[in-house]
Write an enzyme that holds these catalytic residues in place. Structure first.
Site, PDB file in Angstrom:
ATOM      1  N   ARG A 132       0.807  -1.219   0.000  1.00  0.00           N
ATOM      2  CA  ARG A 132       0.000   0.000   0.000  1.00  0.00           C
ATOM      3  C   ARG A 132       0.841   1.271   0.000  1.00  0.00           C
ATOM      4  O   ARG A 132       0.371   2.329  -0.403  1.00  0.00           O
ATOM      5  CB  ARG A 132      -0.939  -0.016   1.208  1.00  0.00           C
ATOM      6  CG  ARG A 132      -2.099  -0.991   1.058  1.00  0.00           C
ATOM      7  CD  ARG A 132      -2.916  -1.108   2.330  1.00  0.00           C
ATOM      8  NE  ARG A 132      -2.187  -1.760   3.405  1.00  0.00           N
ATOM      9  CZ  ARG A 132      -2.700  -2.054   4.593  1.00  0.00           C
ATOM     10  NH1 ARG A 132      -3.945  -1.720   4.860  1.00  0.00           N
ATOM     11  NH2 ARG A 132      -1.987  -2.665   5.511  1.00  0.00           N
ATOM     12  N   ASP A 156       5.277 -23.672   4.801  1.00  0.00           N
ATOM     13  CA  ASP A 156       5.657 -23.850   6.198  1.00  0.00           C
ATOM     14  C   ASP A 156       7.177 -23.864   6.191  1.00  0.00           C
ATOM     15  O   ASP A 156       7.794 -24.847   5.791  1.00  0.00           O
ATOM     16  CB  ASP A 156       5.103 -25.159   6.760  1.00  0.00           C
ATOM     17  CG  ASP A 156       5.392 -25.334   8.244  1.00  0.00           C
ATOM     18  OD1 ASP A 156       6.401 -24.785   8.714  1.00  0.00           O
ATOM     19  OD2 ASP A 156       4.616 -26.021   8.930  1.00  0.00           O
ATOM     20  N   HIS A 157       7.793 -22.755   6.603  1.00  0.00           N
ATOM     21  CA  HIS A 157       9.226 -22.611   6.364  1.00  0.00           C
ATOM     22  C   HIS A 157      10.061 -23.653   7.093  1.00  0.00           C
ATOM     23  O   HIS A 157      11.199 -23.919   6.703  1.00  0.00           O
ATOM     24  CB  HIS A 157       9.692 -21.191   6.724  1.00  0.00           C
ATOM     25  CG  HIS A 157       9.728 -20.897   8.191  1.00  0.00           C
ATOM     26  ND1 HIS A 157       8.686 -20.330   8.876  1.00  0.00           N
ATOM     27  CD2 HIS A 157      10.710 -21.090   9.105  1.00  0.00           C
ATOM     28  CE1 HIS A 157       9.009 -20.175  10.137  1.00  0.00           C
ATOM     29  NE2 HIS A 157      10.221 -20.631  10.308  1.00  0.00           N
ATOM     30  N   LYS A 205      14.013 -26.398   6.037  1.00  0.00           N
ATOM     31  CA  LYS A 205      15.278 -26.549   6.747  1.00  0.00           C
ATOM     32  C   LYS A 205      15.937 -27.873   6.372  1.00  0.00           C
ATOM     33  O   LYS A 205      15.281 -28.911   6.277  1.00  0.00           O
ATOM     34  CB  LYS A 205      15.051 -26.472   8.265  1.00  0.00           C
ATOM     35  CG  LYS A 205      14.588 -25.098   8.749  1.00  0.00           C
ATOM     36  CD  LYS A 205      14.373 -25.091  10.245  1.00  0.00           C
ATOM     37  CE  LYS A 205      13.908 -23.716  10.732  1.00  0.00           C
ATOM     38  NZ  LYS A 205      14.962 -22.692  10.601  1.00  0.00           N
ATOM     39  N   GLU A 239      12.283 -20.808  22.397  1.00  0.00           N
ATOM     40  CA  GLU A 239      12.948 -19.558  22.058  1.00  0.00           C
ATOM     41  C   GLU A 239      13.311 -18.832  23.330  1.00  0.00           C
ATOM     42  O   GLU A 239      12.568 -18.889  24.316  1.00  0.00           O
ATOM     43  CB  GLU A 239      12.050 -18.681  21.192  1.00  0.00           C
ATOM     44  CG  GLU A 239      11.705 -19.268  19.834  1.00  0.00           C
ATOM     45  CD  GLU A 239      10.824 -18.331  19.018  1.00  0.00           C
ATOM     46  OE1 GLU A 239      11.344 -17.706  18.083  1.00  0.00           O
ATOM     47  OE2 GLU A 239       9.635 -18.222  19.344  1.00  0.00           O
ATOM     48  N   HIS A 284       4.146 -26.085  12.330  1.00  0.00           N
ATOM     49  CA  HIS A 284       5.520 -26.581  12.311  1.00  0.00           C
ATOM     50  C   HIS A 284       5.671 -27.916  13.033  1.00  0.00           C
ATOM     51  O   HIS A 284       6.247 -28.872  12.503  1.00  0.00           O
ATOM     52  CB  HIS A 284       6.467 -25.578  12.972  1.00  0.00           C
ATOM     53  CG  HIS A 284       6.466 -24.235  12.338  1.00  0.00           C
ATOM     54  ND1 HIS A 284       6.196 -24.021  11.005  1.00  0.00           N
ATOM     55  CD2 HIS A 284       6.728 -23.005  12.852  1.00  0.00           C
ATOM     56  CE1 HIS A 284       6.295 -22.743  10.728  1.00  0.00           C
ATOM     57  NE2 HIS A 284       6.606 -22.099  11.830  1.00  0.00           N
ATOM     58  N   LYS A 322       8.047 -19.285  24.504  1.00  0.00           N
ATOM     59  CA  LYS A 322       8.835 -18.061  24.440  1.00  0.00           C
ATOM     60  C   LYS A 322       9.552 -17.870  25.775  1.00  0.00           C
ATOM     61  O   LYS A 322       9.104 -18.351  26.823  1.00  0.00           O
ATOM     62  CB  LYS A 322       7.928 -16.850  24.186  1.00  0.00           C
ATOM     63  CG  LYS A 322       7.215 -16.858  22.844  1.00  0.00           C
ATOM     64  CD  LYS A 322       8.113 -16.399  21.738  1.00  0.00           C
ATOM     65  CE  LYS A 322       7.338 -16.164  20.461  1.00  0.00           C
ATOM     66  NZ  LYS A 322       8.246 -15.790  19.341  1.00  0.00           N
TER      67      LYS A 322
END
Length: 516
Positions: free
Chosen positions: A70, A205-206, A210, A244, A268, A368
């Site tokens: 945008r 799905d990244h 891997k 993480e 994932h 997290k």
């Protein structure tokens, strides 16, 4: 010094025989359109991935890039933004010649995703790229936007005759999350498949990009020492961890509406579980691999409402210390409501109800602000039936554990019992370890590099199919609904810890959580 190979070829000292087979397959000339091209994902991942593919010669010789967002911007301003993104976020230092060539003819079309004028502009830009290339380029539309815009963009592509063409392939790449519930996922699938055929749709799905995730299949099916043990007779339990050490950062708007279960477990982690547990496919191609993954997901029974308290645990991080720094709790993060019941930690105990895996607990956890950043699959074998190695000096015979690590350092390790040097038969656990970086003397490519080039080639092996997405949601949907219906406060765990104590109650038998 040079050496001669069995085929009579010579190699120099700079050649590395361990990287043989890493060559790229050819890709048809393609134009890539990125919706949300000025966003965080595009700047941090997509544009650097394109650069690294270009640096390795993996992109097609005739390649075009069109950005849309945008923000008002000229082609030149978008080019400068793309170049700066690569300089800042690429995994390798930027080569100015490669940068200049890659982004020399980029186009930018400004406007809202629901504005038909935008799609008229995209059509013009794509036609110009075709004319420059001298042929009809394949087209890939990458939806790097907020999920609410997925159906809007898909509908607009169909409405403006951009969803197919007679003389080239058209594909659409859709980021996660694919819906927020089973019902939403089904509705989105219906919207997408009313415009595109399933073969044109690449749900990304990244994690599947891997190298170590793909190596799960190689480890199992290319090594006869593992596959005979890969069943309930030898495996005691499996733990899949995605922790993480960071908090939510500036993502409060997204994360507080999603939570750990939607953010990582539904996509994932269930993908990792399906790869770990699937049967050998008849061929390593998209349909065969995804058929076997769907069978695994369908063999996992969705928990009943009365079982959820026993099978799933959630929590929120409180203030604590991470890497020596004092950090705030989740409720004190900027943008998080004071009464938020969003989980930053989720742990599940699942079981795959089939012949191979019946009775083997599958533990999944993500969080997290944990003690450290790690993504791994740990497969614990059953202990040996007779322990003859008892000694005061021995640490004892412990079950073998095979660990596949996705991050921070991609590799595989196997713990085995070995004799401690000396006159006594004393046993200690030691590790046999393989690391990608040292074995292949090269950096593993970023996940998005592999996935973008696969989508351009039309190889959907590492992308999720519509029935996979719905099968994943079928497992998680009852848990999401139960948690949303249950008022807080949630169990707390100090930042920098192993997670909430309540998660310890998920284990059955002697299978404590691995230390993070």
């Amino acid at each position: 010094m040079t050496t001669t190979t069995a085929t009579g070829q010579t190699t120099g000292p700079q050649d590395n025989p361990l990287v043989e087979g890493l060559e790229r397959l050819p890709v048809h000339p393609t134009a890539l359109v990125i919706f949300g091209a000025t966003g965080d994902l595009a700047r941090r991942k997509l544009l650097p991935a394109l650069y690294n593919l270009a640096h390795e010669g993996a992109l097609p010789e005739r390649f075009g890039l069109v950005g849309n967002a945008r923000s008002p911007m000229t082609d030149e301003e978008f080019r400068e933004m793309a170049i700066e993104s690569v300089r800042e976020f690429s995994r390798r230092p930027a080569d100015e010649k490669v940068l200049a060539k890659l982004f020399a003819d980029v186009r930018y079309v400004a406007g809202s995703f629901d504005d038909d004028e935008v799609y008229a502009g995209l059509t013009t830009a794509l036609d110009e790229l075709d004319e420059t290339a001298g042929l009809a380029l394949n087209r890939c539309f990458y939806l790097s936007t907020a999920p609410m815009f997925f159906p809007v963009i898909v509908d607009a592509l169909g409405r403006n005759d951009l969803a197919d063409r007679a003389d080239a392939e058209v594909r659409v790449i859709i980021e996660k999350p694919f819906g927020r519930s089973l019902e939403e996922a089904r509705e989105l699938n219906e919207r997408v498949l009313s415009v595109f055929d399933e073969e044109q749709v690449f749900r990304i799905d990244h994690y599947l990009g891997k190298e170590t995730v793909q190596n799960v299949l190689a480890l199992r099916f290319a090594n006869n020492m593992f596959e005979p043990l890969w069943n309930r007779n030898y495996i005691d339990h499996v733990q899949i961890t995605a922790s993480e050490d960071i908090g939510i950062g500036s993502r409060a708007g997204y994360y507080d509406s999603a939570g750990a279960l939607r953010d990582l477990v539904q996509n994932h982690m269930l993908q990792l579980l399906s790869l770990l547990c699937m049967e050998p496919p008849v061929a390593f191609e998209a349909q065969a691999v995804r058929d076997e993954k769907v069978k695994v997901l369908r063999a996992i029974r969705a928990p009943l409402p009365e079982e959820i308290a026993e099978l799933a645990v959630r929590g929120q991080y409180a203030a604590g210390t991470v890497a020596g720094d004092e950090v705030p709790g989740y409720l004190d993060e900027e943008g998080v409501p004071d009464d938020s019941n969003t989980e930053t930690y989720a742990a599940l105990r699942l079981e795959v109800h089939n012949w191979r895996w019946a009775g083997v607990p599958m533990y999944l956890r993500t969080g997290k602000r944990m003690a450290r950043k790690v993504t791994e699959i740990a497969v614990t074998l059953k202990p040996v039936p007779h322990v003859a190695f008892q000694s005061d000096m021995s640490t004892g015979v412990r079950p073998n554990v095979l660990v596949l690590t996705m991050q921070p350092n991609e590799g595989v390790s196997l713990s085995i019992g070995a004799k401690i040097p000396g006159s006594r038969m004393a046993i200690r656990t030691v590790n046999m370890e393989f690391l990608y970086g040292t074995a292949f003397l090269s950096q593993s490519p970023e996940a998005y590099e592999r996935l973008i080039i696969d989508a351009m080639r039309g190889d959907a092996t590492l992308f999720t199919r519509n029935d996979e997405v719905e099968a994943q949601w079928r497992i998680c949907d009852p848990i999401v609904k139960a948690w949303e219906a249950t008022p807080g406060p949630l169990p707390q765990y100090p930042a920098g810890s192993q997670g909430p104590e309540e998660a310890m109650g998920l284990q059955v038998g002697e299978s404590p959580w691995r230390m993070i």
